[in-house]
Enzyme design. Structure first.
Site, short mmCIF file in Angstrom:
data_model
loop_
_atom_site.label_atom_id
_atom_site.label_comp_id
_atom_site.label_asym_id
_atom_site.label_seq_id
_atom_site.Cartn_x
_atom_site.Cartn_y
_atom_site.Cartn_z
N HIS A 1 0.84 -1.20 0.00
CA HIS A 1 0.00 0.00 0.00
C HIS A 1 0.87 1.26 0.00
O HIS A 1 0.65 2.18 -0.79
CB HIS A 1 -0.91 -0.04 1.24
CG HIS A 1 -1.63 1.25 1.52
ND1 HIS A 1 -2.97 1.42 1.27
CD2 HIS A 1 -1.18 2.44 2.03
CE1 HIS A 1 -3.33 2.65 1.63
NE2 HIS A 1 -2.26 3.29 2.09
N GLU A 2 1.88 1.29 0.86
CA GLU A 2 2.75 2.46 0.95
C GLU A 2 3.60 2.63 -0.31
O GLU A 2 3.83 3.74 -0.78
CB GLU A 2 3.65 2.37 2.18
CG GLU A 2 2.90 2.42 3.51
CD GLU A 2 2.04 3.67 3.64
OE1 GLU A 2 2.44 4.73 3.13
OE2 GLU A 2 0.95 3.57 4.24
N HIS B 1 1.87 4.51 -3.05
CA HIS B 1 1.95 5.97 -2.97
C HIS B 1 3.20 6.48 -3.67
O HIS B 1 3.19 7.53 -4.31
CB HIS B 1 1.97 6.42 -1.50
CG HIS B 1 0.66 6.24 -0.79
ND1 HIS B 1 -0.55 6.59 -1.36
CD2 HIS B 1 0.37 5.77 0.46
CE1 HIS B 1 -1.52 6.34 -0.50
NE2 HIS B 1 -1.00 5.84 0.60
N GLU C 1 -6.08 6.94 -0.77
CA GLU C 1 -5.97 5.80 0.12
C GLU C 1 -6.72 4.59 -0.44
O GLU C 1 -6.22 3.46 -0.37
CB GLU C 1 -6.52 6.15 1.51
CG GLU C 1 -5.68 7.17 2.27
CD GLU C 1 -4.25 6.72 2.49
OE1 GLU C 1 -4.02 5.51 2.64
OE2 GLU C 1 -3.35 7.58 2.50
#
Length: 302
Positions: free
Chosen positions: A144-145, A148, A219
């Protein structure tokens, strides 16, 4: 907005929102500086130098400042072999260069990414997160990070947030200095100075709402991209559920320290059950995130 080349699923909706947000906030910023220049004609060189200097400093050093504020400490593969191993697997899956890897000494279970791009990227996990998650859950969070970083929305969020805050700071400085030099009744500039607090409030409010809308979408986008990359949306859903449940057990003082950085975190930290922070949260609700992952899991199973 250019997108980093990787195997992360592209998100045109995110790209469009980033471009729109930067354009609108940039327009607000230009209009606001124009008002300051009109109100304080004799001080325009100082205004341009200060605003330009602050913007450049924010662009080049904001990621380091944020990482420092959240207590990130870069670690080597020898110091954190499991964390580095997970990042290595994600980089191989995504065909991305490896970012800097860091750990933050905090019991708040969380993770974040900073950096203007792949070359300056840093991915950090807290000790509380590493202690609580299973390997597959940690992989989902870190994927997930890394999303970004791949989509470069970390840099956009940092710059977008800064423009609104900067508008308010400049307004207060100009207002304080302007009242010391002029009287509204005798100088037309004084009338403009009276409008600066109102303009500042409008600029900040609009930029705040725009960044919050972008933040919530990004997100969901990162959750979606991580689930598709790893092929295990259930692991990310499990991590979300576990981290959300553990937040209630964290001391209020620790949560309060983490709150200012919620826009960067995997899961927001709130020091009170009912607060404006929850109303204007930078993240979608847990139910929204789990519902999306459930749909992705159903699609993958077909």
């Amino acid at each position: 907005m250019p997108r980093a080349r990787s195997r992360y699923a592209p998100d045109r909706g995110l790209t469009g929102r980033m471009v729109t947000t930067m354009f609108l906030i940039g327009l607000l910023y230009v209009v606001f500086v124009g008002v300051l220049l009109a109100a304080l004609r004799g001080s325009w060189p100082i205004i341009l130098i200060i605003t330009g200097g602050l913007f450049i400093a924010q662009f080049w050093f904001s990621d380091r400042i944020a990482a420092y504020g959240m207590g990130a400490r870069e670690v080597t593969p020898e110091q954190a072999p499991e964390l580095h191993g997970t990042i290595d697997r994600i980089c191989a899956l995504a065909d991305m260069p490896k970012p800097k890897v860091a750990i933050a000494e905090s019991d708040v279970p969380n993770a974040f990414a900073t950096g203007r791009g792949e070359k300056t990227a840093l991915v950090c996990a807290t000790t509380g997160l590493l202690r609580r998650l299973e390997p597959e859950e940690l992989e989902g969070v870190l994927a997930h990070e890394m999303s970004h970083v791949a989509h470069r929305d970390v840099a956009v969020m940092t710059i977008a947030s800064f423009l609104g805050v900067l508008a308010g700071v400049i307004a207060r400085i100009a207002l304080w200095g302007g009242f010391a030099r002029s009287r509204p009744g005798n100088d037309p500039a004084g009338i403009l100075l009276l409008l600066i607090p109102l303009i500042s409030a409008v600029v900040y409010a609009i930029s705040f709402l725009l960044t919050r809308l972008l933040s919530r979408y990004r997100e969901l986008s990162a959750d979606r991209a991580a689930a598709l990359l790893t092929g295990r949306p259930s692991a990310l859903a499990s991590a979300l559920t576990k981290v959300s449940g553990q937040m209630a057990r964290i001391p209020t003082e620790d949560l309060r320290k983490a709150e200012p950085y919620n826009a960067f975190y995997f899961m927001p930290a709130f020091s009170a059950k009912e607060s404006l922070g929850r109303l204007f949260s930078s993240h979608p609700t847990l139910e929204q995130r789990l519902d999306q992952l459930s749909r992705i899991s159903a699609d993958l199973s077909r």
